[in-house]
Design a protein around this motif. Structure first.
Motif, PDB file in Angstrom:
ATOM      1  N   LEU A 127       0.826  -1.208   0.000  1.00  0.00           N
ATOM      2  CA  LEU A 127       0.000   0.000   0.000  1.00  0.00           C
ATOM      3  C   LEU A 127       0.861   1.258   0.000  1.00  0.00           C
ATOM      4  CD1 LEU A 127      -2.706  -1.110   2.596  1.00  0.00           C
ATOM      5  CD2 LEU A 127      -2.813  -1.245   0.104  1.00  0.00           C
ATOM      6  N   ARG A 128       2.126   1.113   0.425  1.00  0.00           N
ATOM      7  CA  ARG A 128       3.096   2.194   0.324  1.00  0.00           C
ATOM      8  C   ARG A 128       4.425   1.597  -0.121  1.00  0.00           C
ATOM      9  NH1 ARG A 128       3.029   3.845   6.726  1.00  0.00           N
ATOM     10  NH2 ARG A 128       3.464   1.804   7.615  1.00  0.00           N
ATOM     11  N   TYR A 129       5.380   2.457  -0.381  1.00  0.00           N
ATOM     12  CA  TYR A 129       6.609   1.990  -1.020  1.00  0.00           C
ATOM     13  C   TYR A 129       7.409   1.020  -0.150  1.00  0.00           C
ATOM     14  CZ  TYR A 129       5.677   5.699  -4.377  1.00  0.00           C
ATOM     15  OH  TYR A 129       5.088   6.492  -5.317  1.00  0.00           O
ATOM     16  N   SER A 130       7.473   1.289   1.115  1.00  0.00           N
ATOM     17  CA  SER A 130       8.237   0.428   2.013  1.00  0.00           C
ATOM     18  C   SER A 130       7.581   0.441   3.383  1.00  0.00           C
ATOM     19  CB  SER A 130       9.686   0.916   2.124  1.00  0.00           C
ATOM     20  OG  SER A 130       9.731   2.215   2.679  1.00  0.00           O
ATOM     21  N   ARG A 131       8.046  -0.398   4.260  1.00  0.00           N
ATOM     22  CA  ARG A 131       7.548  -0.529   5.629  1.00  0.00           C
ATOM     23  C   ARG A 131       6.193  -1.235   5.650  1.00  0.00           C
ATOM     24  NH1 ARG A 131       7.564   4.629   9.602  1.00  0.00           N
ATOM     25  NH2 ARG A 131       5.520   4.992   8.689  1.00  0.00           N
ATOM     26  N   ASN A 132       5.954  -1.954   6.730  1.00  0.00           N
ATOM     27  CA  ASN A 132       4.690  -2.679   6.884  1.00  0.00           C
ATOM     28  C   ASN A 132       3.502  -1.735   6.774  1.00  0.00           C
ATOM     29  OD1 ASN A 132       6.188  -4.948   7.306  1.00  0.00           O
ATOM     30  ND2 ASN A 132       5.811  -5.093   9.507  1.00  0.00           N
ATOM     31  N   ASP A 133       2.406  -2.216   6.207  1.00  0.00           N
ATOM     32  CA  ASP A 133       1.227  -1.372   6.033  1.00  0.00           C
ATOM     33  C   ASP A 133      -0.087  -2.111   6.291  1.00  0.00           C
ATOM     34  OD1 ASP A 133       1.160  -2.981   3.732  1.00  0.00           O
ATOM     35  OD2 ASP A 133       2.004  -1.395   2.470  1.00  0.00           O
ATOM     36  N   LEU A 134       0.004  -3.373   6.746  1.00  0.00           N
ATOM     37  CA  LEU A 134      -1.199  -4.130   7.076  1.00  0.00           C
ATOM     38  C   LEU A 134      -0.894  -4.977   8.316  1.00  0.00           C
ATOM     39  CD1 LEU A 134      -4.110  -4.836   5.993  1.00  0.00           C
ATOM     40  CD2 LEU A 134      -3.057  -6.876   4.993  1.00  0.00           C
ATOM     41  N   GLY A 135      -1.745  -4.862   9.335  1.00  0.00           N
ATOM     42  CA  GLY A 135      -1.484  -5.582  10.577  1.00  0.00           C
ATOM     43  C   GLY A 135      -2.742  -6.173  11.173  1.00  0.00           C
ATOM     44  N   VAL A 136      -2.544  -7.117  12.106  1.00  0.00           N
ATOM     45  CA  VAL A 136      -3.671  -7.770  12.757  1.00  0.00           C
ATOM     46  C   VAL A 136      -3.332  -8.049  14.212  1.00  0.00           C
ATOM     47  CG1 VAL A 136      -2.991 -10.162  12.247  1.00  0.00           C
ATOM     48  CG2 VAL A 136      -5.410  -9.579  12.449  1.00  0.00           C
ATOM     49  N   ILE A 137      -4.345  -7.951  15.062  1.00  0.00           N
ATOM     50  CA  ILE A 137      -4.278  -8.434  16.440  1.00  0.00           C
ATOM     51  C   ILE A 137      -5.314  -9.541  16.557  1.00  0.00           C
ATOM     52  CG2 ILE A 137      -4.545  -7.868  18.892  1.00  0.00           C
ATOM     53  CD1 ILE A 137      -4.028  -4.952  18.186  1.00  0.00           C
ATOM     54  N   TYR A 138      -4.938 -10.657  17.199  1.00  0.00           N
ATOM     55  CA  TYR A 138      -5.823 -11.813  17.287  1.00  0.00           C
ATOM     56  C   TYR A 138      -5.864 -12.333  18.724  1.00  0.00           C
ATOM     57  CZ  TYR A 138      -7.628 -16.549  16.516  1.00  0.00           C
ATOM     58  OH  TYR A 138      -8.370 -17.706  16.572  1.00  0.00           O
ATOM     59  N   SER A 139      -7.060 -12.708  19.169  1.00  0.00           N
ATOM     60  CA  SER A 139      -7.239 -13.325  20.480  1.00  0.00           C
ATOM     61  C   SER A 139      -7.638 -14.786  20.296  1.00  0.00           C
ATOM     62  CB  SER A 139      -8.333 -12.601  21.277  1.00  0.00           C
ATOM     63  OG  SER A 139      -8.635 -13.297  22.472  1.00  0.00           O
ATOM     64  N   GLU A 140      -7.071 -15.655  21.139  1.00  0.00           N
ATOM     65  CA  GLU A 140      -7.385 -17.090  21.042  1.00  0.00           C
ATOM     66  C   GLU A 140      -8.877 -17.369  21.228  1.00  0.00           C
ATOM     67  OE1 GLU A 140      -5.124 -19.183  23.925  1.00  0.00           O
ATOM     68  OE2 GLU A 140      -3.182 -18.704  23.022  1.00  0.00           O
ATOM     69  N   VAL A 141      -9.531 -16.531  22.000  1.00  0.00           N
ATOM     70  CA  VAL A 141     -10.955 -16.707  22.279  1.00  0.00           C
ATOM     71  C   VAL A 141     -11.669 -15.385  22.048  1.00  0.00           C
ATOM     72  CG1 VAL A 141     -10.546 -18.539  23.969  1.00  0.00           C
ATOM     73  CG2 VAL A 141     -10.645 -16.150  24.728  1.00  0.00           C
ATOM     74  N   PRO A 142     -12.971 -15.411  21.792  1.00  0.00           N
ATOM     75  CA  PRO A 142     -13.714 -14.155  21.671  1.00  0.00           C
ATOM     76  C   PRO A 142     -13.560 -13.318  22.939  1.00  0.00           C
ATOM     77  CG  PRO A 142     -15.026 -15.975  20.874  1.00  0.00           C
ATOM     78  CD  PRO A 142     -13.818 -16.588  21.526  1.00  0.00           C
TER      79      PRO A 142
END
Length: 418
Positions: free
Chosen positions: A41-56
């Motif tokens: 989405l941009r030239y360099s560096r991370n641009d998409l991330g996620v946080i996830y929980s094992e349970v709701p």
């Protein structure tokens, strides 16, 4: 006089082990993992991330008060409305997906669906957030590919991968983590945030994500977040502009296995204090990293008629362009502070106002005080500056945080899209 809330905080400090975790992050609480990738989405560096929980997880959120709420916020609100549970947060930078009409909303829902498919969870267990340029459509081919690359882990590197993915003009990552003992269990609260320009919450171009393994019901969590936001995130300002997108989002998955937290729980004040610390630290880091900033400014107002008026005056001072440029120029021009107090619409008695720069008294008894301009200028050259104003009309106090206004702020924003 000490207010009831201040007594609660003091009591929490005296009776509990609230510990700052120096290398802690959003994945330090039990059951949380994260990742960040460069989707293009941009030239360099991370641009998409996620946080996830094992349970709701039970959840709470506050959102920008702009009339032009961006598509991701609408999708997140719809998700939370279903069951007040979340299990994942998908975030992209570089593009705000704001003011993009039906297509923008469709794209935000697709981000939700594809993230849900990745983890095999209900679609409304996913929150969506975006930050970046307003008025451009998402590059969904890159978003789709990026989501498929996400592989969350509970490591320091995974936390940093997420933290870099959410940055825009930020120069540094913002993070905070505290632990507190409740019911004999170690409860952890971790946070990550972004924000550098267009910062003038209620809310503004800032994103803050908080994870905790505390067991707490959503209603209590929402009440705590709303109250804490008023004292922390909503007391920062960089440039006076409020944006379209951003929010504070909290997930509490209960894996610490404490007894259910609410205001009647004996450990509530301890948890509330730790939660406040995380929020205040993130807010101050955002203010300090304002676009082009060289200094963090803290304004404390005491002796106000009400706490609300104390907060209003503090924010007027720290948000004044004239005050901000004076701090940048290391000029102890207290007249600019007086002006900001004067147009604050708070109850003020001019004869009772005191103004301090650090420990240096600049103004009292309605007249200027003799002080060394050289000493005051040296103080203003520090990377953290404190201004204290005593109104003398009551016993309430409040704080606000901001930064100086520099030439670089103009340079950054004059070419933001290029």
């Amino acid at each position: 006089m000490t207010t009831r809330e201040e007594k609660e905080v003091l009591q929490a400090k005296e009776t509990s082990a609230i510990t700052k975790i120096e290398n802690g992050s959003i994945v330090t609480p039990k059951g949380f993992s994260s990742d960040g990738v460069h989707a293009g989405l941009r030239y360099s560096r991370n641009d998409l991330g996620v946080i996830y929980s094992e349970v709701p997880a039970n959840c709470a959120a506050v959102y920008t008060q702009s009339h032009f709420q961006a598509a991701p916020l609408k999708v997140t609100q719809a998700s939370i409305a279903e069951e007040e549970l979340l299990q994942a947060i998908i975030v992209n930078s570089a593009n705000a997906n704001a003011c993009t009409g039906e297509q923008g909303l469709k794209d935000a829902y697709e981000m939700r669906e594809r993230t849900a498919d990745l983890f095999n969870i209900k679609s409304h267990y996913v929150a969506v957030a975006s930050t970046g340029v307003i008025g451009e459509f998402l590059k969904m081919d890159k978003i789709r590919s990026g989501i498929e690359q996400l592989k969350p882990h509970s490591t320091h590197e995974a936390a940093e991968a997420f933290q870099t993915a959410i940055l825009t003009t930020d120069l540094v990552m913002k993070t905070s983590c505290y632990q507190v003992e409740i019911d004999g269990k170690t409860v952890t609260i971790g946070g990550a945030a972004k924000g550098s320009g267009m910062i003038h919450p209620n809310m503004a171009t800032m994103l803050s994500f908080v994870t905790t393994d505390a067991k707490i019901d959503s209603a209590s969590l929402q009440a705590l977040l709303s109250k804490t936001t008023d004292k922390t995130y909503n007391q920062i300002t960089v440039d006076g502009d409020t944006s379209t997108n951003d929010m504070v989002l909290v997930m509490a998955n209960g894996l610490a296995e404490n007894e259910l937290l609410n205001e009647q729980h004996p450990g509530w004040n301890d948890f509330k204090t730790a939660f406040h610390k995380v929020s205040e630290e993130l807010a101050k880091q955002i203010a300090k990293d304002g676009e082009g900033a060289t200094k963090l400014i803290e304004v404390e107002v005491t002796g106000a008629k009400t706490k609300q008026e104390a907060n209003v005056v503090a924010k007027k001072i720290v948000g004044s362009s004239l005050v901000k440029t004076a701090v940048y120029g290391a000029d102890a021009n207290w007249g600019r502070i007086i002006c900001a107090v004067g147009y604050s619409e708070a109850q003020v008695e001019p004869e009772s106002i005191d103004i301090y720069l650090g420990d240096i008294c600049l103004f009292t008894d309605n007249r200027p005080q003799s002080f060394s301009e050289e000493v005051a200028s040296e103080y203003l050259k520090q990377d953290q500056v404190k201004i204290t104003v005593h109104l003398g009309v009551g016993e309430e106090k409040g704080k606000a945080w901001g930064c100086d206004l520099t030439y670089d702020y103009v340079k950054i924003n004059a070419s933001y899209r290029t």
